[in-house]
Design a protein around this motif. Structure first.
Motif, PDB file in Angstrom:
ATOM      1  N   ASP A  21       0.788  -1.235   0.000  1.00 61.44           N
ATOM      2  CA  ASP A  21       0.000   0.000   0.000  1.00 61.44           C
ATOM      3  C   ASP A  21       0.822   1.288   0.000  1.00 61.44           C
ATOM      4  OD1 ASP A  21      -2.292  -1.531   0.054  1.00 61.44           O
ATOM      5  OD2 ASP A  21      -2.484  -1.432   2.235  1.00 61.44           O
ATOM      6  N   LEU A  22       2.134   1.197   0.128  1.00 64.96           N
ATOM      7  CA  LEU A  22       2.945   2.410   0.274  1.00 64.96           C
ATOM      8  C   LEU A  22       2.857   3.349  -0.930  1.00 64.96           C
ATOM      9  CD1 LEU A  22       6.172   1.157   2.065  1.00 64.96           C
ATOM     10  CD2 LEU A  22       4.460   2.746   2.930  1.00 64.96           C
ATOM     11  N   VAL A  23       2.810   2.798  -2.119  1.00 62.72           N
ATOM     12  CA  VAL A  23       2.760   3.660  -3.307  1.00 62.72           C
ATOM     13  C   VAL A  23       1.439   4.419  -3.345  1.00 62.72           C
ATOM     14  CG1 VAL A  23       2.790   3.721  -5.827  1.00 62.72           C
ATOM     15  CG2 VAL A  23       4.400   2.251  -4.605  1.00 62.72           C
ATOM     16  N   SER A  24       0.327   3.722  -3.154  1.00 62.20           N
ATOM     17  CA  SER A  24      -0.966   4.415  -3.184  1.00 62.20           C
ATOM     18  C   SER A  24      -1.098   5.388  -2.015  1.00 62.20           C
ATOM     19  CB  SER A  24      -2.130   3.424  -3.202  1.00 62.20           C
ATOM     20  OG  SER A  24      -2.130   2.631  -2.049  1.00 62.20           O
ATOM     21  N   GLN A  25      -0.537   5.050  -0.864  1.00 62.80           N
ATOM     22  CA  GLN A  25      -0.557   5.979   0.275  1.00 62.80           C
ATOM     23  C   GLN A  25       0.250   7.233  -0.033  1.00 62.80           C
ATOM     24  OE1 GLN A  25       0.954   3.646   3.535  1.00 62.80           O
ATOM     25  NE2 GLN A  25      -0.962   2.544   3.820  1.00 62.80           N
ATOM     26  N   THR A  26       1.376   7.066  -0.708  1.00 59.87           N
ATOM     27  CA  THR A  26       2.200   8.222  -1.086  1.00 59.87           C
ATOM     28  C   THR A  26       1.434   9.123  -2.040  1.00 59.87           C
ATOM     29  OG1 THR A  26       4.239   6.984  -0.733  1.00 59.87           O
ATOM     30  CG2 THR A  26       4.375   8.898  -2.205  1.00 59.87           C
ATOM     31  N   LEU A  27       0.765   8.533  -3.023  1.00 54.14           N
ATOM     32  CA  LEU A  27      -0.048   9.323  -3.934  1.00 54.14           C
ATOM     33  C   LEU A  27      -1.144  10.059  -3.172  1.00 54.14           C
ATOM     34  CD1 LEU A  27      -0.960  10.250  -6.729  1.00 54.14           C
ATOM     35  CD2 LEU A  27      -2.261   8.112  -6.913  1.00 54.14           C
TER      36      LEU A  27
END
Length: 161
Positions: free
Chosen positions: A147-153
């Motif tokens: 989930d880190l990429v979507s959380q960063t976005l």
């Protein structure tokens, strides 16, 4: 083959059955293992959108691109191995830089169409977003968190709203 699934080095003989060719057929078509990687890199570049498609709201198109771009196998530890391969070869490094430049241009166009008051310079914000997403993908590979990429976005979009 297009996903370059092996983390360990691979041979043309190992790839041949997967793509339905003989090793000799691959050599005839691509010349070498590097030729295969160059062809795959060019194929990736050809898939990068040149402009937003306009079928969705720009923020939704952005979310869709991020979900697709950073989904496995690109957003995992295997992708790190492939990145190292690309960075040590001059031709692959050049194609990687070209593709990344196209991705940043696409992000700039998308951000320019988004209604985000905090995006004062879409080019600068696209570079920040691109670097943050790739950094999050590296961290996700190390930590095993999908989930880190979507959380960063989400975090950046919230700051720009």
């Amino acid at each position: 083959m297009a996903d370059r699934q092996a983390v360990t080095p691979w041979t043309l003989a190992e790839v041949a059955p997967v793509v339905g060719l003989s090793a000799a057929g691959i050599v005839k078509r691509f010349g070498s293992r590097q030729g295969v990687l160059l062809a795959l890199s060019r194929r990736w570049i050809a898939t990068i959108p040149q402009t937003p498609n306009g079928d969705l709201l720009p923020v939704e198109e952005l979310r869709g691109w991020v979900a697709e771009r950073f989904a496995p196998p690109h957003g995992n530890a295997q992708g790190l191995s492939q990145l190292i391969d690309d960075l040590v070869d001059e031709d692959l490094r050049r194609l990687l830089a070209e593709g990344w430049g196209l991705e940043r241009a696409y992000l700039k166009a998308l951000l320019g169409r988004c209604d985000l008051p905090g995006v004062k310079n879409p080019g600068v914000c696209a570079a920040i977003l691109f670097d943050a997403l790739n950094g999050a993908a590296l961290r996700a590979a190390a930590e095993g968190s999908a989930d880190l990429v979507s959380q960063t976005l989400d975090n950046l979009l919230e700051q720009w709203t």
